[in-house]
Design a protein around this motif. Structure first.
Motif, PDB file in Angstrom:
ATOM      1  N   ILE A  68      21.296  99.931   2.853  1.00 16.53           N
ATOM      2  CA  ILE A  68      21.099 100.622   4.029  1.00 16.53           C
ATOM      3  C   ILE A  68      21.773 101.836   4.242  1.00 16.53           C
ATOM      4  O   ILE A  68      23.076 101.651   4.302  1.00 16.53           O
ATOM      5  CB  ILE A  68      21.197  99.317   5.110  1.00 16.53           C
ATOM      6  CG1 ILE A  68      20.279  98.220   4.910  1.00 16.53           C
ATOM      7  CG2 ILE A  68      21.031  99.949   6.381  1.00 16.53           C
ATOM      8  CD1 ILE A  68      20.571  97.318   5.756  1.00 16.53           C
ATOM      9  N   ILE A  69      21.228 102.911   4.445  1.00 14.55           N
ATOM     10  CA  ILE A  69      22.163 104.133   4.540  1.00 14.55           C
ATOM     11  C   ILE A  69      21.951 104.539   5.872  1.00 14.55           C
ATOM     12  O   ILE A  69      20.974 104.999   6.633  1.00 14.55           O
ATOM     13  CB  ILE A  69      21.492 105.324   3.736  1.00 14.55           C
ATOM     14  CG1 ILE A  69      21.509 104.519   2.191  1.00 14.55           C
ATOM     15  CG2 ILE A  69      22.259 106.589   3.910  1.00 14.55           C
ATOM     16  CD1 ILE A  69      20.658 105.594   1.112  1.00 14.55           C
ATOM     17  N   THR A  70      23.492 104.778   6.752  1.00 11.55           N
ATOM     18  CA  THR A  70      23.288 105.096   8.101  1.00 11.55           C
ATOM     19  C   THR A  70      23.421 106.672   8.293  1.00 11.55           C
ATOM     20  O   THR A  70      23.445 107.498   7.264  1.00 11.55           O
ATOM     21  CB  THR A  70      24.883 104.658   8.582  1.00 11.55           C
ATOM     22  OG1 THR A  70      25.915 105.188   7.737  1.00 11.55           O
ATOM     23  CG2 THR A  70      24.885 103.059   8.535  1.00 11.55           C
ATOM     24  N   ARG A  71      23.177 107.137   9.550  1.00 12.40           N
ATOM     25  CA  ARG A  71      22.722 108.341   9.764  1.00 12.40           C
ATOM     26  C   ARG A  71      23.933 109.350   9.661  1.00 12.40           C
ATOM     27  O   ARG A  71      25.060 108.781  10.218  1.00 12.40           O
ATOM     28  CB  ARG A  71      21.985 108.399  11.354  1.00 12.40           C
ATOM     29  CG  ARG A  71      21.499 110.001  11.312  1.00 12.40           C
ATOM     30  CD  ARG A  71      20.871 109.819  12.826  1.00 12.40           C
ATOM     31  NE  ARG A  71      19.776 109.168  12.886  1.00 12.40           N
ATOM     32  CZ  ARG A  71      19.653 107.820  13.505  1.00 12.40           C
ATOM     33  NH1 ARG A  71      20.613 107.703  14.470  1.00 12.40           N
ATOM     34  NH2 ARG A  71      18.373 107.242  13.307  1.00 12.40           N
ATOM     35  N   LYS A  72      23.966 110.380   8.859  1.00 10.75           N
ATOM     36  CA  LYS A  72      25.258 111.202   8.825  1.00 10.75           C
ATOM     37  C   LYS A  72      25.123 112.242  10.056  1.00 10.75           C
ATOM     38  O   LYS A  72      24.206 112.585  10.866  1.00 10.75           O
ATOM     39  CB  LYS A  72      24.862 112.126   7.657  1.00 10.75           C
ATOM     40  CG  LYS A  72      24.969 111.118   6.045  1.00 10.75           C
ATOM     41  CD  LYS A  72      26.289 110.424   6.312  1.00 10.75           C
ATOM     42  CE  LYS A  72      26.402 109.556   4.767  1.00 10.75           C
ATOM     43  NZ  LYS A  72      25.568 108.291   4.671  1.00 10.75           N
ATOM     44  N   ASN A  73      26.316 112.971  10.097  1.00  8.09           N
ATOM     45  CA  ASN A  73      26.496 113.974  11.283  1.00  8.09           C
ATOM     46  C   ASN A  73      25.527 115.283  10.912  1.00  8.09           C
ATOM     47  O   ASN A  73      25.099 115.501   9.939  1.00  8.09           O
ATOM     48  CB  ASN A  73      27.974 114.495  11.202  1.00  8.09           C
ATOM     49  CG  ASN A  73      28.838 113.270  11.923  1.00  8.09           C
ATOM     50  OD1 ASN A  73      28.723 112.273  11.497  1.00  8.09           O
ATOM     51  ND2 ASN A  73      29.778 113.610  12.684  1.00  8.09           N
ATOM     52  N   SER A  74      25.140 115.752  12.086  1.00 10.11           N
ATOM     53  CA  SER A  74      24.408 116.783  11.839  1.00 10.11           C
ATOM     54  C   SER A  74      25.251 118.237  11.513  1.00 10.11           C
ATOM     55  O   SER A  74      26.344 117.951  11.329  1.00 10.11           O
ATOM     56  CB  SER A  74      23.799 117.297  13.194  1.00 10.11           C
ATOM     57  OG  SER A  74      24.925 117.549  14.437  1.00 10.11           O
ATOM     58  N   GLU A  75      24.794 119.176  10.782  1.00 10.08           N
ATOM     59  CA  GLU A  75      25.239 120.289  10.112  1.00 10.08           C
ATOM     60  C   GLU A  75      26.041 121.426  11.217  1.00 10.08           C
ATOM     61  O   GLU A  75      26.663 122.111  11.033  1.00 10.08           O
ATOM     62  CB  GLU A  75      24.524 121.015   9.391  1.00 10.08           C
ATOM     63  CG  GLU A  75      24.066 120.184   8.006  1.00 10.08           C
ATOM     64  CD  GLU A  75      23.427 120.908   7.068  1.00 10.08           C
ATOM     65  OE1 GLU A  75      22.756 121.990   7.412  1.00 10.08           O
ATOM     66  OE2 GLU A  75      22.795 120.255   6.113  1.00 10.08           O
TER      67      GLU A  75
END
Length: 311
Positions: free
Chosen positions: A56-63
């Motif tokens: 399960i891969i969590t959402r990363k920050n926007s650029e």
């Protein structure tokens, strides 16, 4: 279920006591994607990956640099209420995210019994708190940039344990508390052909179940603790030959008044995997052949060592 390994951003979630994962403790709001590896993967991931791996891969920050956030309040049937809030920040070489979710629900519902009468299923309530935070920092030369990432998750819930329709429990209760801390340091090493990944983690689980309605009253307490680390290196030897190798250590402990003494396990592992692709060109209907070979050695403090090959 105890033979499927579940990872959250690479961290093992399987309970040390049962080997399983309670998916209700994982908030779906912060998930970006889920990767599924079917079939036995013990040669790379260990003995608990006989049935496969779920990552399960969590959402990363926007650029985009700056500060952003969101909040929502949901209402549903059975007196269900949910409050969610999140905050994200991003700078040149650092960023982070914090989120919180509060969920309550009475949960009781009506159903038609076998004799045709309408009945009410009770003791289905839940009251949970879910907190998640992640922070990262980019270090070094942009061409050989390294990344340090820390994440912390806390989940706590009290719920009714209503049993089945045939054998209902009107007062049985279940309490859960999960706490996870994960640190990852990754990047290039030596040159562009080598990627390293160092990970350290700890995972603590507390649970309690009470039921006074059975023949024998039950009041069970369990505390499971896990900590460990893993080092992994991936080397691109040629465009068609990639090696992945490393080592890891894990300590599991179980503490419960139902056992006369504490139980623990120390596990150490070494693993090596080769991925090769042979290009046969355009002269054949068979364009290429992919070959994957892996081997893993596990040493345990409480039972025999084990060697897991795969081809």
């Amino acid at each position: 279920a105890e033979q499927v390994l579940v990872l959250l951003d690479g961290q093992r979630l399987n309970d040390a006591q049962s080997g399983q994962v309670d998916f209700s403790t994982i908030s779906i709001e912060g998930i970006e994607r889920i990767e599924v590896v079917r079939g036995g993967s013990s040669a790379l991931y260990g003995a608990d990956a006989v049935g496969g791996v779920i990552n399960i891969i969590t959402r990363k920050n926007s650029e985009k640099n700056g500060l952003s956030g969101s909040a929502s309040y949901l209402l549903g049937s059975w007196d269900s209420r949910s409050l969610e809030a999140s905050l994200n920040f991003q700078e040149e070489k650092m960023g982070g995210a914090v989120s919180y979710k509060k969920l309550t629900s009475q949960g009781d519902f009506s159903y038609t019994a076998i004799d045709g009468t309408e009945k009410q299923k009770v003791n289905n309530d839940i009251d949970s708190d879910d907190f998640f935070s992640r922070f990262y920092l980019s270090l070094g030369d942009p061409h050989y940039q390294k990344r340090l990432e820390l994440s912390y998750k806390y989940y706590e819930a009290e719920r009714g344990s209503s049993g089945t329709i045939e054998l209902p429990y009107n007062t049985a209760r279940l309490w859960n508390q999960n706490e996870e801390l994960n640190g990852i340091f990754s990047g290039k090493v030596f040159n562009f052909r080598h990627d390293f990944r160092l990970q350290a983690y700890t995972h603590r689980v507390k649970s309690r179940y009470t039921n006074d309605e059975g023949v024998v009253p039950i009041d069970s307490h369990y505390k499971n603790g896990t900590y460990g680390g893993e080092g992994q290196l991936q080397s691109i030897m040629t465009s068609a030959f990639v090696l992945t190798y490393g080592l890891g250590y894990r300590h599991d402990a179980l503490d419960s008044p139902e056992f006369p003494e504490n139980h623990f396990r120390n596990a150490f592992n070494l693993f090596l995997q080769d991925e090769s692709v042979f290009d046969l060109g355009n002269s054949s209907w068979l364009k290429s052949i992919s070959v994957t070979a892996a081997i893993r050695f596990d040493s345990f403090s409480d039972f025999n060592n084990h060697l897991s090959p795969k081809f």
